[in-house]
Write an enzyme that holds these catalytic residues in place. Structure first.
Site, PDB file in Angstrom:
ATOM      1  N   ASP A  31      13.840 -33.874  32.614  1.00 49.60           N
ATOM      2  CA  ASP A  31      14.868 -34.301  32.043  1.00 49.60           C
ATOM      3  C   ASP A  31      15.858 -33.113  31.654  1.00 49.60           C
ATOM      4  OD1 ASP A  31      16.869 -36.064  30.709  1.00 49.60           O
ATOM      5  OD2 ASP A  31      16.250 -35.640  28.988  1.00 49.60           O
TER       6      ASP A  31
ATOM      7  N   GLU B 230      15.473 -36.300  36.754  1.00 46.41           N
ATOM      8  CA  GLU B 230      16.599 -37.267  36.495  1.00 46.41           C
ATOM      9  C   GLU B 230      17.667 -37.000  37.244  1.00 46.41           C
ATOM     10  OE1 GLU B 230      19.263 -39.640  33.046  1.00 46.41           O
ATOM     11  OE2 GLU B 230      17.155 -38.644  32.508  1.00 46.41           O
TER      12      GLU B 230
ATOM     13  N   ASP C 143      13.684 -35.723  24.378  1.00 49.36           N
ATOM     14  CA  ASP C 143      13.815 -35.186  25.547  1.00 49.36           C
ATOM     15  C   ASP C 143      12.466 -34.928  26.169  1.00 49.36           C
ATOM     16  OD1 ASP C 143      16.765 -34.425  25.729  1.00 49.36           O
ATOM     17  OD2 ASP C 143      16.285 -33.320  23.706  1.00 49.36           O
TER      18      ASP C 143
END
Length: 173
Positions: A8, A67, A139
């Site tokens: 991420d 992502e 996160d």
């Protein structure tokens, strides 16, 4: 057997999560955050690259998933996020890892069942899916969600007889 590193990306905090996949089982190996410390943006990108390179050396993943950039309200933020993604992707390609990209909606759908899930829902479901004693930091949970999404996507391709390579099929069946 596959080991998936999910990322991420962020210019200040980059989450990572590593899972091992054996058949239909997903096993938690590790997760955390790379926190950049410099005000110099180029140094932050180097810290992301170096941090992920070390994680790759430590866990020896066979897959890398990240992502995709979403269009933020602030164009400057979107550009910085894209550059952080670039540093992460270069770390993966430098280690000869195949790179897969997923949207936030795809990740949330794979983990929670809806693309509009909140961060707390992702954290809770990651805790349940991976049988963790506590919910991971946000996160890190998002990064584990990327890894879980990649695993489910590969499983779906194999189940549907999709065009997954023999190499991929062998790791996920």
């Amino acid at each position: 057997m596959a080991i998936i590193l999910g990322v991420d990306p962020g210019s200040r905090i980059t989450g990572y999560g590593v899972i091992q996949c054996q058949g239909r089982q997903q096993i938690y190996l590790g997760s955390g955050c790379i926190r950049t410390s410099s005000e110099d943006f180029s140094i932050r990108l180097k810290q992301i690259f170096d941090g992920l390179s070390e994680i790759i050396r430590q866990y020896q993943p066979t897959e890398f998933a990240i992502e995709r950039v979403f269009m933020a309200k602030n164009p400057d933020s979107a550009l910085k996020l894209g550059q952080a993604r670039g540093a992460a992707i270069v770390a993966a390609t430098h280690a000869d890892l195949p790179v897969a990209e997923y949207s936030a909606t795809q990740i949330k759908s794979a983990v929670v069942g809806t693309g509009r899930a909140q961060k707390a829902q992702v954290q809770h479901m990651i805790q349940q899916i991976l049988a963790l004693p506590a919910a991971p930091q946000a996160d890190a949970a998002d990064a584990l969600g990327v890894a879980v999404c990649h695993y489910h996507t590969c499983q779906s391709l194999v189940s549907l007889g999709g065009r997954a390579s023999a190499r991929t099929y062998g790791r996920y069946k």
